[in-house]
Design a protein around this motif. Structure first.
Motif, PDB file in Angstrom:
ATOM      1  N   LEU A  54      45.808  52.740  56.659  1.00  0.00           N
ATOM      2  CA  LEU A  54      44.892  53.768  56.176  1.00  0.00           C
ATOM      3  C   LEU A  54      43.515  53.179  55.914  1.00  0.00           C
ATOM      4  CD1 LEU A  54      47.063  55.843  53.681  1.00  0.00           C
ATOM      5  CD2 LEU A  54      46.394  56.410  56.004  1.00  0.00           C
ATOM      6  N   VAL A  55      43.483  51.883  55.651  1.00  0.00           N
ATOM      7  CA  VAL A  55      42.204  51.229  55.399  1.00  0.00           C
ATOM      8  C   VAL A  55      41.277  51.395  56.586  1.00  0.00           C
ATOM      9  CG1 VAL A  55      41.096  48.999  55.018  1.00  0.00           C
ATOM     10  CG2 VAL A  55      43.202  49.555  53.828  1.00  0.00           C
ATOM     11  N   ASP A  56      41.843  51.280  57.811  1.00  0.00           N
ATOM     12  CA  ASP A  56      41.017  51.320  59.000  1.00  0.00           C
ATOM     13  C   ASP A  56      40.989  52.698  59.657  1.00  0.00           C
ATOM     14  OD1 ASP A  56      40.534  48.587  58.762  1.00  0.00           O
ATOM     15  OD2 ASP A  56      42.446  48.135  59.728  1.00  0.00           O
ATOM     16  N   LYS A  57      42.025  53.460  59.448  1.00  0.00           N
ATOM     17  CA  LYS A  57      42.168  54.716  60.193  1.00  0.00           C
ATOM     18  C   LYS A  57      41.757  55.933  59.384  1.00  0.00           C
ATOM     19  CE  LYS A  57      43.675  54.533  63.721  1.00  0.00           C
ATOM     20  NZ  LYS A  57      43.034  54.235  65.025  1.00  0.00           N
ATOM     21  N   GLN A  58      41.600  55.785  58.077  1.00  0.00           N
ATOM     22  CA  GLN A  58      41.321  56.945  57.244  1.00  0.00           C
ATOM     23  C   GLN A  58      40.047  56.722  56.466  1.00  0.00           C
ATOM     24  OE1 GLN A  58      44.131  57.659  54.119  1.00  0.00           O
ATOM     25  NE2 GLN A  58      43.835  59.848  54.185  1.00  0.00           N
ATOM     26  N   SER A  59      39.220  57.736  56.372  1.00  0.00           N
ATOM     27  CA  SER A  59      38.001  57.649  55.580  1.00  0.00           C
ATOM     28  C   SER A  59      38.367  57.619  54.111  1.00  0.00           C
ATOM     29  CB  SER A  59      37.098  58.848  55.867  1.00  0.00           C
ATOM     30  OG  SER A  59      36.750  58.888  57.240  1.00  0.00           O
ATOM     31  N   PRO A  60      37.465  57.096  53.280  1.00  0.00           N
ATOM     32  CA  PRO A  60      37.752  57.082  51.845  1.00  0.00           C
ATOM     33  C   PRO A  60      38.065  58.475  51.318  1.00  0.00           C
ATOM     34  CG  PRO A  60      35.846  55.709  52.347  1.00  0.00           C
ATOM     35  CD  PRO A  60      36.204  56.426  53.613  1.00  0.00           C
ATOM     36  N   VAL A  61      39.045  58.543  50.432  1.00  0.00           N
ATOM     37  CA  VAL A  61      39.460  59.812  49.853  1.00  0.00           C
ATOM     38  C   VAL A  61      38.330  60.390  49.005  1.00  0.00           C
ATOM     39  CG1 VAL A  61      41.092  60.904  48.277  1.00  0.00           C
ATOM     40  CG2 VAL A  61      41.869  59.133  49.865  1.00  0.00           C
ATOM     41  N   LYS A  62      38.064  61.668  49.202  1.00  0.00           N
ATOM     42  CA  LYS A  62      37.011  62.313  48.425  1.00  0.00           C
ATOM     43  C   LYS A  62      37.382  62.331  46.949  1.00  0.00           C
ATOM     44  CE  LYS A  62      35.323  65.307  52.152  1.00  0.00           C
ATOM     45  NZ  LYS A  62      35.064  66.701  52.576  1.00  0.00           N
ATOM     46  N   ASN A  63      36.376  62.103  46.120  1.00  0.00           N
ATOM     47  CA  ASN A  63      36.535  62.133  44.661  1.00  0.00           C
ATOM     48  C   ASN A  63      37.510  61.075  44.165  1.00  0.00           C
ATOM     49  OD1 ASN A  63      34.814  64.424  44.560  1.00  0.00           O
ATOM     50  ND2 ASN A  63      36.570  65.755  45.018  1.00  0.00           N
ATOM     51  N   SER A  64      37.714  60.005  44.958  1.00  0.00           N
ATOM     52  CA  SER A  64      38.598  58.930  44.511  1.00  0.00           C
ATOM     53  C   SER A  64      37.967  58.202  43.334  1.00  0.00           C
ATOM     54  CB  SER A  64      38.845  57.942  45.655  1.00  0.00           C
ATOM     55  OG  SER A  64      39.545  56.823  45.181  1.00  0.00           O
ATOM     56  N   GLN A 128      47.771  28.686  43.093  1.00  0.00           N
ATOM     57  CA  GLN A 128      46.344  28.689  42.787  1.00  0.00           C
ATOM     58  C   GLN A 128      45.632  29.743  43.612  1.00  0.00           C
ATOM     59  OE1 GLN A 128      43.945  25.405  44.004  1.00  0.00           O
ATOM     60  NE2 GLN A 128      42.343  25.869  42.530  1.00  0.00           N
ATOM     61  N   LEU A 129      44.901  30.587  42.952  1.00  0.00           N
ATOM     62  CA  LEU A 129      44.067  31.582  43.615  1.00  0.00           C
ATOM     63  C   LEU A 129      42.677  30.990  43.824  1.00  0.00           C
ATOM     64  CD1 LEU A 129      43.586  34.532  44.586  1.00  0.00           C
ATOM     65  CD2 LEU A 129      42.901  35.052  42.222  1.00  0.00           C
ATOM     66  N   HIS A 130      42.244  30.919  45.086  1.00  0.00           N
ATOM     67  CA  HIS A 130      40.913  30.398  45.384  1.00  0.00           C
ATOM     68  C   HIS A 130      39.848  31.477  45.265  1.00  0.00           C
ATOM     69  CE1 HIS A 130      42.675  26.676  46.529  1.00  0.00           C
ATOM     70  NE2 HIS A 130      43.283  27.159  47.599  1.00  0.00           N
ATOM     71  N   TRP A 131      40.120  32.628  45.895  1.00  0.00           N
ATOM     72  CA  TRP A 131      39.169  33.739  45.767  1.00  0.00           C
ATOM     73  C   TRP A 131      39.868  35.061  46.070  1.00  0.00           C
ATOM     74  CZ3 TRP A 131      39.347  36.094  50.360  1.00  0.00           C
ATOM     75  CH2 TRP A 131      39.317  35.361  51.549  1.00  0.00           C
ATOM     76  N   ALA A 132      39.213  36.135  45.655  1.00  0.00           N
ATOM     77  CA  ALA A 132      39.654  37.491  45.981  1.00  0.00           C
ATOM     78  C   ALA A 132      38.408  38.320  46.262  1.00  0.00           C
ATOM     79  CB  ALA A 132      40.447  38.102  44.826  1.00  0.00           C
ATOM     80  N   LYS A 133      38.477  39.163  47.297  1.00  0.00           N
ATOM     81  CA  LYS A 133      37.316  39.989  47.613  1.00  0.00           C
ATOM     82  C   LYS A 133      37.750  41.243  48.359  1.00  0.00           C
ATOM     83  CE  LYS A 133      36.306  37.031  51.615  1.00  0.00           C
ATOM     84  NZ  LYS A 133      35.322  36.064  52.164  1.00  0.00           N
ATOM     85  N   GLN A 134      36.955  42.288  48.230  1.00  0.00           N
ATOM     86  CA  GLN A 134      37.239  43.547  48.909  1.00  0.00           C
ATOM     87  C   GLN A 134      36.931  43.400  50.393  1.00  0.00           C
ATOM     88  OE1 GLN A 134      35.080  46.913  47.423  1.00  0.00           O
ATOM     89  NE2 GLN A 134      36.085  48.384  48.787  1.00  0.00           N
ATOM     90  N   THR A 135      37.863  43.822  51.252  1.00  0.00           N
ATOM     91  CA  THR A 135      37.685  43.715  52.691  1.00  0.00           C
ATOM     92  C   THR A 135      37.904  45.040  53.413  1.00  0.00           C
ATOM     93  OG1 THR A 135      39.974  42.891  52.793  1.00  0.00           O
ATOM     94  CG2 THR A 135      38.201  41.252  52.870  1.00  0.00           C
ATOM     95  N   GLU A 139      41.329  47.936  50.333  1.00  0.00           N
ATOM     96  CA  GLU A 139      41.964  46.689  50.707  1.00  0.00           C
ATOM     97  C   GLU A 139      41.263  45.516  50.030  1.00  0.00           C
ATOM     98  OE1 GLU A 139      42.972  45.535  55.021  1.00  0.00           O
ATOM     99  OE2 GLU A 139      41.162  44.374  54.562  1.00  0.00           O
ATOM    100  N   ILE A 140      42.058  44.601  49.491  1.00  0.00           N
ATOM    101  CA  ILE A 140      41.543  43.368  48.887  1.00  0.00           C
ATOM    102  C   ILE A 140      42.274  42.193  49.533  1.00  0.00           C
ATOM    103  CG2 ILE A 140      41.368  41.992  46.773  1.00  0.00           C
ATOM    104  CD1 ILE A 140      41.232  44.641  45.215  1.00  0.00           C
ATOM    105  N   THR A 141      41.522  41.174  49.927  1.00  0.00           N
ATOM    106  CA  THR A 141      42.102  39.972  50.513  1.00  0.00           C
ATOM    107  C   THR A 141      41.937  38.808  49.544  1.00  0.00           C
ATOM    108  OG1 THR A 141      41.649  40.728  52.767  1.00  0.00           O
ATOM    109  CG2 THR A 141      42.038  38.372  52.465  1.00  0.00           C
ATOM    110  N   THR A 142      42.990  38.022  49.401  1.00  0.00           N
ATOM    111  CA  THR A 142      42.947  36.842  48.540  1.00  0.00           C
ATOM    112  C   THR A 142      43.246  35.597  49.370  1.00  0.00           C
ATOM    113  OG1 THR A 142      45.307  36.919  47.952  1.00  0.00           O
ATOM    114  CG2 THR A 142      43.788  38.212  46.590  1.00  0.00           C
TER     115      THR A 142
END
Length: 384
Positions: A54-64, A128-135, A139-142
């Protein structure tokens, strides 16, 4: 001794920067598909069905009301507790969480937490977590490193995994509903990956590492061919050697720690013994013994023999390849060639010269369990 201390090199991405969303990310999977959406089945009957993201195939949900920056900050605080007594916050996940790694799959929060508990019992993981960021919109990638010790085997081998996790967010509940792991050391990360299973099995072999102090380092990335490590500074006593696999000069530097110094102080033995070549032709070689980390240049006695010196190694980023057997000069040169070729292929910048690390007494250790390493220092390495 491998340690997991946060490197200055590894930084938390700024949440004030505008995130870059990908048009199509093949690893963005397992978000719950909308109704009447057809699922795509891989040709191989052994592989599980994958829902298009859904991250790639769906637009952001309105009023999310999803605050992705807040969820990124939450992961920085929560994931370091993945394998400790506190544990992760269960309320941040949907009841149906699709979890996949190359050899494990679960489809509920209970299965997800069971997998964590099982790993704690069998492997005593250090995460150990090195980094986390929105992708992606949801979707968030760590990026992470996990060090595990398999306690069921008598020699308790250490296993190292590095990689990324893609975590999907349900925009209706503001909770995580998918978690997919990708290991740096394998190509096929789809469940069930025989390559992933063999990657675990091959790390169970015996390498004899003496119970002595070693330079402190952190594994940043582990590929199928080598490890990338960040070494803390350390001090060596050194003298001129003859070649990378040679022993000339060892008795002189060993004599220094056994009391042949200005104050006759005896200094604890460490491992490994390094031989360092400073150029591509190996025209200048130094043989070195690492000194204990509680020592400083000002507190150490001066060498009493000419040609022996103390030097502080500044540490830094090095790539390492591990092997067993007797490290002859031909073997070491071939390992150095393999390592340098792999680094250049992967776009890294190896420096001239290399180091051989020998961890064992060759007269008291079977060849097939000896631990040897060739290391090459790197320029301008960044962890993604």
């Amino acid at each position: 001794m491998c340690t997991l201390q946060l490197s200055d090199l590894i930084y938390r991405p700024s949440l004030h920067r505008r995130p870059i969303f990908r048009q199509c990310h093949p690893t963005s999977v397992f978000l719950t598909p909308p109704k009447n959406t057809k699922t795509k089945t891989l040709k191989s009957p052994k592989k599980f069905k994958i829902y298009q993201s859904l991250v790639d195939k769906q637009s952001p949900v309105k009023n999310s009301t999803v605050d992705m920056n807040k969820l990124v900050e939450f992961l920085y605080e929560d994931l370091p507790h993945l394998f400790d007594d506190q544990g992760i916050n269960r309320t941040a996940y949907d009841d149906y969480v699709k979890y996949r790694d190359p050899i494990t799959k679960h489809d509920s929060i209970d299965g997800y937490l069971f997998n964590i508990a099982m790993l704690k019992q069998l492997f005593r993981p250090n995460f150990q977590l090195h980094w986390a960021k929105q992708t992606g919109p949801y979707e968030i990638t760590t990026r992470w490193t996990v060090v595990m010790k398999f306690i069921l085997l008598p020699w308790k081998p250490e296993l190292f995994l590095t990689g990324t996790s893609v975590m999907g967010v349900n925009p209706k509940t503001n909770k995580f509903n998918s978690h997919v792991d990708y290991w740096d050391s394998i190509q096929n990360n789809d469940y069930f990956s025989l390559e992933g299973l063999f990657e675990i099995i091959k790390q169970l072999r015996i390498y004899k590492t003496p119970d002595l102090e070693t330079p402190s380092y952190q594994i940043l990335r582990r590929t199928a061919a080598y490890e990338v490590r960040k070494y803390d500074p350390f001090i060596v006593v050194e003298t001129e050697g003859n070649n990378l696999a040679g022993n000339r000069g060892f008795n002189d530097v060993a004599g220094y720690i056994f009391g042949k110094n200005a104050t006759t102080e005896k200094i604890p033995m460490t491992t490994p013994v390094f031989t360092q070549a400073f150029d591509a032709e190996n025209s200048k070689v130094s043989i070195q013994i690492v000194l204990p980390s509680d020592k400083s240049l000002s507190s150490l006695p001066a060498p009493s023999k000419e040609g022996i010196s103390l030097r502080k190694m500044e540490g830094g980023i090095a790539a390492a390849i591990k092997f067993s057997g007797k490290p002859t000069d031909d073997v070491v040169r071939e390992k150095e060639k393999q390592l340098r070729s792999s680094l250049i292929r992967d776009g890294l910048k190896p420096r001239s010269g290399c180091m051989l690390a020998r961890y064992n007494d060759p007269g008291r250790t079977w060849k097939f369990i000896m631990r040897n390493e060739v290391l090459i220092w790197l320029e301008d390495f960044k962890l993604d």
